[in-house]
Structures are given as structure tokens and as C-alpha cells.
Write an enzyme that holds these catalytic residues in place. Sequence first.
Site, PDB file in Angstrom:
ATOM      1  N   HIS A 152     -14.646  -2.831  14.116  1.00 33.10           N
ATOM      2  CA  HIS A 152     -14.466  -1.397  13.876  1.00 33.10           C
ATOM      3  C   HIS A 152     -14.703  -0.650  15.190  1.00 33.10           C
ATOM      4  O   HIS A 152     -15.627  -0.991  15.941  1.00 33.10           O
ATOM      5  CB  HIS A 152     -15.463  -0.937  12.790  1.00 33.10           C
ATOM      6  CG  HIS A 152     -15.271   0.481  12.388  1.00 33.10           C
ATOM      7  ND1 HIS A 152     -15.953   1.516  12.993  1.00 33.10           N
ATOM      8  CD2 HIS A 152     -14.471   1.060  11.464  1.00 33.10           C
ATOM      9  CE1 HIS A 152     -15.570   2.665  12.439  1.00 33.10           C
ATOM     10  NE2 HIS A 152     -14.677   2.407  11.505  1.00 33.10           N
ATOM     11  N   LYS A 207       7.615   3.382   1.818  1.00 32.76           N
ATOM     12  CA  LYS A 207       9.019   3.107   2.175  1.00 32.76           C
ATOM     13  C   LYS A 207       9.531   1.937   1.336  1.00 32.76           C
ATOM     14  O   LYS A 207       9.343   0.759   1.709  1.00 32.76           O
ATOM     15  CB  LYS A 207       9.132   2.767   3.664  1.00 32.76           C
ATOM     16  CG  LYS A 207       8.862   3.956   4.569  1.00 32.76           C
ATOM     17  CD  LYS A 207       9.029   3.575   6.022  1.00 32.76           C
ATOM     18  CE  LYS A 207       8.746   4.765   6.907  1.00 32.76           C
ATOM     19  NZ  LYS A 207       8.413   4.384   8.280  1.00 32.76           N
ATOM     20  N   TYR A 245     -12.509  -5.591   9.819  1.00 33.28           N
ATOM     21  CA  TYR A 245     -11.809  -5.298  11.077  1.00 33.28           C
ATOM     22  C   TYR A 245     -11.789  -6.533  11.980  1.00 33.28           C
ATOM     23  O   TYR A 245     -12.774  -6.806  12.676  1.00 33.28           O
ATOM     24  CB  TYR A 245     -12.515  -4.115  11.781  1.00 33.28           C
ATOM     25  CG  TYR A 245     -12.542  -2.893  10.888  1.00 33.28           C
ATOM     26  CD1 TYR A 245     -11.573  -1.904  10.989  1.00 33.28           C
ATOM     27  CD2 TYR A 245     -13.505  -2.748   9.874  1.00 33.28           C
ATOM     28  CE1 TYR A 245     -11.560  -0.816  10.128  1.00 33.28           C
ATOM     29  CE2 TYR A 245     -13.504  -1.664   9.007  1.00 33.28           C
ATOM     30  CZ  TYR A 245     -12.525  -0.706   9.137  1.00 33.28           C
ATOM     31  OH  TYR A 245     -12.511   0.368   8.279  1.00 33.28           O
ATOM     32  N   GLN A 283      -7.997  -4.518   8.430  1.00 34.59           N
ATOM     33  CA  GLN A 283      -7.234  -3.555   9.224  1.00 34.59           C
ATOM     34  C   GLN A 283      -5.985  -4.269   9.733  1.00 34.59           C
ATOM     35  O   GLN A 283      -5.968  -5.507   9.841  1.00 34.59           O
ATOM     36  CB  GLN A 283      -8.131  -3.101  10.398  1.00 34.59           C
ATOM     37  CG  GLN A 283      -7.517  -2.122  11.348  1.00 34.59           C
ATOM     38  CD  GLN A 283      -7.136  -0.827  10.646  1.00 34.59           C
ATOM     39  OE1 GLN A 283      -6.095  -0.781   9.989  1.00 34.59           O
ATOM     40  NE2 GLN A 283      -7.942   0.206  10.779  1.00 34.59           N
ATOM     41  N   ARG A 322     -16.090   3.937   3.622  1.00 34.35           N
ATOM     42  CA  ARG A 322     -16.882   5.059   4.126  1.00 34.35           C
ATOM     43  C   ARG A 322     -15.983   6.253   4.404  1.00 34.35           C
ATOM     44  O   ARG A 322     -16.317   7.387   4.090  1.00 34.35           O
ATOM     45  CB  ARG A 322     -17.605   4.653   5.423  1.00 34.35           C
ATOM     46  CG  ARG A 322     -18.504   5.752   5.948  1.00 34.35           C
ATOM     47  CD  ARG A 322     -18.906   5.529   7.380  1.00 34.35           C
ATOM     48  NE  ARG A 322     -17.771   5.705   8.288  1.00 34.35           N
ATOM     49  CZ  ARG A 322     -17.834   5.599   9.596  1.00 34.35           C
ATOM     50  NH1 ARG A 322     -18.998   5.288  10.165  1.00 34.35           N
ATOM     51  NH2 ARG A 322     -16.774   5.776  10.357  1.00 34.35           N
ATOM     52  N   GLU A 374       0.844  -1.201   0.000  1.00 33.95           N
ATOM     53  CA  GLU A 374       0.000   0.000   0.000  1.00 33.95           C
ATOM     54  C   GLU A 374       0.878   1.248   0.000  1.00 33.95           C
ATOM     55  O   GLU A 374       1.884   1.309   0.699  1.00 33.95           O
ATOM     56  CB  GLU A 374      -0.896   0.008   1.244  1.00 33.95           C
ATOM     57  CG  GLU A 374      -1.777   1.241   1.307  1.00 33.95           C
ATOM     58  CD  GLU A 374      -2.827   1.145   2.394  1.00 33.95           C
ATOM     59  OE1 GLU A 374      -3.708   0.270   2.290  1.00 33.95           O
ATOM     60  OE2 GLU A 374      -2.759   1.928   3.358  1.00 33.95           O
ATOM     61  N   THR A 430      -4.068   4.828  -1.311  1.00 36.04           N
ATOM     62  CA  THR A 430      -5.116   5.324  -0.407  1.00 36.04           C
ATOM     63  C   THR A 430      -5.731   6.616  -0.938  1.00 36.04           C
ATOM     64  O   THR A 430      -5.243   7.219  -1.909  1.00 36.04           O
ATOM     65  CB  THR A 430      -4.574   5.555   1.025  1.00 36.04           C
ATOM     66  OG1 THR A 430      -3.618   6.607   0.976  1.00 36.04           O
ATOM     67  CG2 THR A 430      -3.958   4.300   1.600  1.00 36.04           C
TER      68      THR A 430
HETATM   69  P1  FAD Z   1     -18.263   0.855   6.973  1.00 38.28           P
HETATM   70  O1  FAD Z   1     -18.139  -0.494   6.348  1.00 38.28           O
HETATM   71  O2  FAD Z   1     -19.385   1.721   6.524  1.00 38.28           O
HETATM   72  O3  FAD Z   1     -18.359   0.640   8.551  1.00 38.28           O
HETATM   73  C1  FAD Z   1     -18.237   1.750   9.440  1.00 38.28           C
HETATM   74  C2  FAD Z   1     -18.981   1.451  10.741  1.00 38.28           C
HETATM   75  O4  FAD Z   1     -20.393   1.472  10.510  1.00 38.28           O
HETATM   76  C3  FAD Z   1     -18.676   0.073  11.333  1.00 38.28           C
HETATM   77  O5  FAD Z   1     -18.701   0.190  12.736  1.00 38.28           O
HETATM   78  C4  FAD Z   1     -19.863  -0.787  10.846  1.00 38.28           C
HETATM   79  O6  FAD Z   1     -20.106  -1.894  11.699  1.00 38.28           O
HETATM   80  C5  FAD Z   1     -20.989   0.241  10.913  1.00 38.28           C
HETATM   81  N1  FAD Z   1     -22.082  -0.010   9.952  1.00 38.28           N
HETATM   82  C6  FAD Z   1     -21.977  -0.409   8.668  1.00 38.28           C
HETATM   83  N2  FAD Z   1     -23.198  -0.475   8.105  1.00 38.28           N
HETATM   84  C7  FAD Z   1     -24.099  -0.082   9.056  1.00 38.28           C
HETATM   85  C8  FAD Z   1     -25.516   0.070   9.080  1.00 38.28           C
HETATM   86  N3  FAD Z   1     -26.279  -0.203   8.014  1.00 38.28           N
HETATM   87  N4  FAD Z   1     -26.101   0.503  10.237  1.00 38.28           N
HETATM   88  C9  FAD Z   1     -25.353   0.775  11.344  1.00 38.28           C
HETATM   89  N5  FAD Z   1     -24.006   0.642  11.364  1.00 38.28           N
HETATM   90  C10 FAD Z   1     -23.380   0.215  10.240  1.00 38.28           C
HETATM   91  N6  FAD Z   1      -9.812   5.816   5.122  1.00 38.28           N
HETATM   92  C11 FAD Z   1      -9.607   6.784   4.205  1.00 38.28           C
HETATM   93  O7  FAD Z   1     -10.060   7.922   4.407  1.00 38.28           O
HETATM   94  N7  FAD Z   1      -8.887   6.567   3.063  1.00 38.28           N
HETATM   95  C12 FAD Z   1      -8.377   5.340   2.781  1.00 38.28           C
HETATM   96  O8  FAD Z   1      -7.736   5.165   1.740  1.00 38.28           O
HETATM   97  C13 FAD Z   1      -8.590   4.261   3.707  1.00 38.28           C
HETATM   98  N8  FAD Z   1      -8.138   3.019   3.454  1.00 38.28           N
HETATM   99  C14 FAD Z   1      -8.431   2.004   4.330  1.00 38.28           C
HETATM  100  C15 FAD Z   1      -8.023   0.693   4.013  1.00 38.28           C
HETATM  101  C16 FAD Z   1      -8.308  -0.360   4.883  1.00 38.28           C
HETATM  102  C17 FAD Z   1      -7.871  -1.760   4.528  1.00 38.28           C
HETATM  103  C18 FAD Z   1      -8.975  -0.112   6.099  1.00 38.28           C
HETATM  104  C19 FAD Z   1      -9.252  -1.246   7.060  1.00 38.28           C
HETATM  105  C20 FAD Z   1      -9.393   1.163   6.421  1.00 38.28           C
HETATM  106  C21 FAD Z   1      -9.135   2.235   5.539  1.00 38.28           C
HETATM  107  N9  FAD Z   1      -9.557   3.538   5.812  1.00 38.28           N
HETATM  108  C22 FAD Z   1      -9.334   4.556   4.900  1.00 38.28           C
HETATM  109  C23 FAD Z   1     -10.225   3.864   7.083  1.00 38.28           C
HETATM  110  C24 FAD Z   1     -11.757   3.737   6.998  1.00 38.28           C
HETATM  111  O9  FAD Z   1     -12.261   4.709   6.104  1.00 38.28           O
HETATM  112  C25 FAD Z   1     -12.323   3.936   8.400  1.00 38.28           C
HETATM  113  O10 FAD Z   1     -11.967   2.862   9.226  1.00 38.28           O
HETATM  114  C26 FAD Z   1     -13.813   4.241   8.513  1.00 38.28           C
HETATM  115  O11 FAD Z   1     -14.086   4.635   9.852  1.00 38.28           O
HETATM  116  C27 FAD Z   1     -14.727   3.070   8.192  1.00 38.28           C
HETATM  117  O12 FAD Z   1     -14.741   2.781   6.860  1.00 38.28           O
HETATM  118  P2  FAD Z   1     -15.453   1.430   6.325  1.00 38.28           P
HETATM  119  O13 FAD Z   1     -15.404   1.510   4.859  1.00 38.28           O
HETATM  120  O14 FAD Z   1     -14.922   0.245   6.999  1.00 38.28           O
HETATM  121  O15 FAD Z   1     -16.961   1.724   6.826  1.00 38.28           O
END
Ligand code: FAD
Length: 303
Positions: A163, A286, A159, A190, A122, A32, A63
Site C-alpha cells: 500500500h 464497460k 497490495y 490491487q 478503510r 467490478e 464499489t
Molecule cells: P487498510 O487495510 O486499513 O490499510 C491502509 C494502510 O494502513 C496500509 O498502509 C496498511 O499497511 C496500514 N495499516 C493497517 N493497519 C495498521 C495498523 N494497525 N497500524 C498502522 N498501519 C496500519 N476505496 C473506496 O473508497 N471504495 C472502494 O470501493 C474501494 N475498493 C477497493 C477495492 C480493492 C480491491 C482495493 C485494492 C482498493 C479499493 N479501494 C476502495 C481503495 C482503498 O480504500 C484504499 O487503497 C485505502 O487507502 C486503503 O484501504 P484498505 O482497506 O486497504 O486499508
Amino acid sequence: MVAPTLLFQDTGENNMKITEIIGGEKPSLSFEVFPPKTSDNFETVKKATEEIALLKPSYMSVTYGAGGGTSQYTVSIAENLQKNFSVPSLAHLSCVSSTKDEIMSQLGLLKEKGIENILALRGDIPEGMSKEHLDYHYASELTREIKEYGGFCIGGACYPEAHPESSTSFDDIRYLKEKVDAGCEFLVTQMFFDNDVLYNFMYRIREAGINVPVVAGIMPVTNPKSIKRICRISGSALPQRFCRIVDKYGDNPEAMTEAGIAYATQQIIDLYANGINAVHVYSMNKPEVARKIQSNVSAIIGL
Ligand code: FAD
């Protein structure tokens, strides 16, 4: 002197789908990178990503920082890796700070540049932002929309330690299943520092009917100052044996880099040995770290 970028300028693009890369028996190792925040250091970041691309990893992910110029840099770096280095790229895309129109135009740009793989996220909700008028609340909504748009291989985040916003890990897995049903074809985890956490998570998601491939995300810790903050935000636990290493070598950058790479290597070998065939390394721009990790497992991954 000829710049390495020119030496390795490929003629053919490599725009394979991530599911084709990680779906077989052969272990995959990917890296990444993150785009620059401003145009000032674009060239420095681009060069670092190109050095990693010269290692010919299985794929590279880029990212996404929502808003401003950074979103364009994600696309231009992903395009460069794919077009000029024949390394398939996975462009991250987060939605919570964007309007539907902005997402549509980003999808159009990705398509125009030949990027086939998107990690649909998200994103973190900025402090103080009202959730009332958001176009997107969860990654599953973005996933559904990309699926409808068509032509992309879509991944999502997961996660192993739940999460941080989830009330229970059970709920987190329930929502993860919704995200997969909306169109996620693979998941990237994660970071985690104890492989048993991942094995337990794999068992639980398979029980919940989530059957898509899972890519294990591994972070080689070379800077102990940032790791405690990252773990606080990400919810990743630090095992005692890892803390001992940070306590002992944290003040010696060279020793810490060596120990962090060795710890990550051990995790990766254990993952491959236990049937987790796809490993993604948070290499943080890196090249040296990426190179050492890849060389430590070269026979294992068949290089
Ligand atoms: P979601 O899948 O939407 O989940 C977020 C939260 O909402 C979780 O607690 C889930 O259980 C809950 N949830 C989901 N659906 C519902 C529903 N219908 N009702 C109620 N609760 C619900 N961030 C960046 O800004 N840029 C990046 O490039 C980036 N890359 C990442 C790469 C990886 C591999 C990971 C693990 C994370 C990355 N992140 C990045 C961080 C990520 O955007 C955050 O962790 C964010 O808080 C959650 O994103 P998500 O897509 O997992 O969200």
C-alpha cells in the site's frame, strides 16, 4: 421491444458466499462495477451493470463512494444484480469517513437486502481530514465489527506492491495478517501489470501465515490517459513492455482497447496456468470489455 432486464429477470436469488465460489478447483472470473455519483446517470450505470450481469460471471463487486447518495447506490445495484440476474454480489464498504452509527445502518441495509458478501475497506483519507476524531482508522477495525455483527462473508483489499502509505512491504504484510485475523475470509488484490509481482507476494504472505484465498485484480487498460494517474495513486508499477504498448497505441482508442484487452487476457491465462484460480476484472462499467475478456478465456474457465 422487450428490455433485456425483463428477459433475464430471474426468480431465484443467488446469494452464495464468495468463499464458496472461489474455494473450488473451477477457475472463477468476476467483474467490478461502480455506482453513479449522482441520480442523473443512475439508469445508464444500472444498464451497463446489467449487461455485464448477463454474461453470468462468477460474481460481481460494486464499489463504494463514502457519504452522500452513492452508498445507497452500491446497495441498490448489488441487490439488483443478485435478485434479478442471479449473479452473487460483493458490496464494497469503506469506513474512514463514516461514524459507527452510519456503518451499523449500512450493515442493516445490506442484511435487509440479502447481500451476504462485503469487501471491508478503510477508504482513502480525505486531504486535510484530522485523524484524531475518526471512529475508524484501519480496515481491520471495520472487519472486526462486521464479524461481530455476524452473517456476512468478509473480504479485504491487499497490495502486491505494498500500500502506498506503508513504510515497508514487510509492515504492510504484518498489518494484512492482522486484518485477516480480525475476520477477512478472502483478499482481493490491487491491480498489477506484472504477474511475477503477484507470485512473489503470494509466496511472502503464505510465509507470513496468511492462508485465505486471494483473488487477483486485473485492469484491462483501454484509456491510457487515466492509467498513469491510477498507477500513481495505487502504487502499481508499469512494466516496459506495457509502456511500449501505451506509447504505440495510446492515441488510437480502438487499437488501445484491443491491445489493453489482449494484455489483460495474457495476464489472466498466465495466472490460471499458475494456479491462481480466482481473477477479478476491473471492468469499469464497460460491458464490451467484460464480454471480450470472458470470451477470450471461455474454454479455460469451462463456459
Ligand atoms: P487498510 O487495510 O486499513 O490499510 C491502509 C494502510 O494502513 C496500509 O498502509 C496498511 O499497511 C496500514 N495499516 C493497517 N493497519 C495498521 C495498523 N494497525 N497500524 C498502522 N498501519 C496500519 N476505496 C473506496 O473508497 N471504495 C472502494 O470501493 C474501494 N475498493 C477497493 C477495492 C480493492 C480491491 C482495493 C485494492 C482498493 C479499493 N479501494 C476502495 C481503495 C482503498 O480504500 C484504499 O487503497 C485505502 O487507502 C486503503 O484501504 P484498505 O482497506 O486497504 O486499508
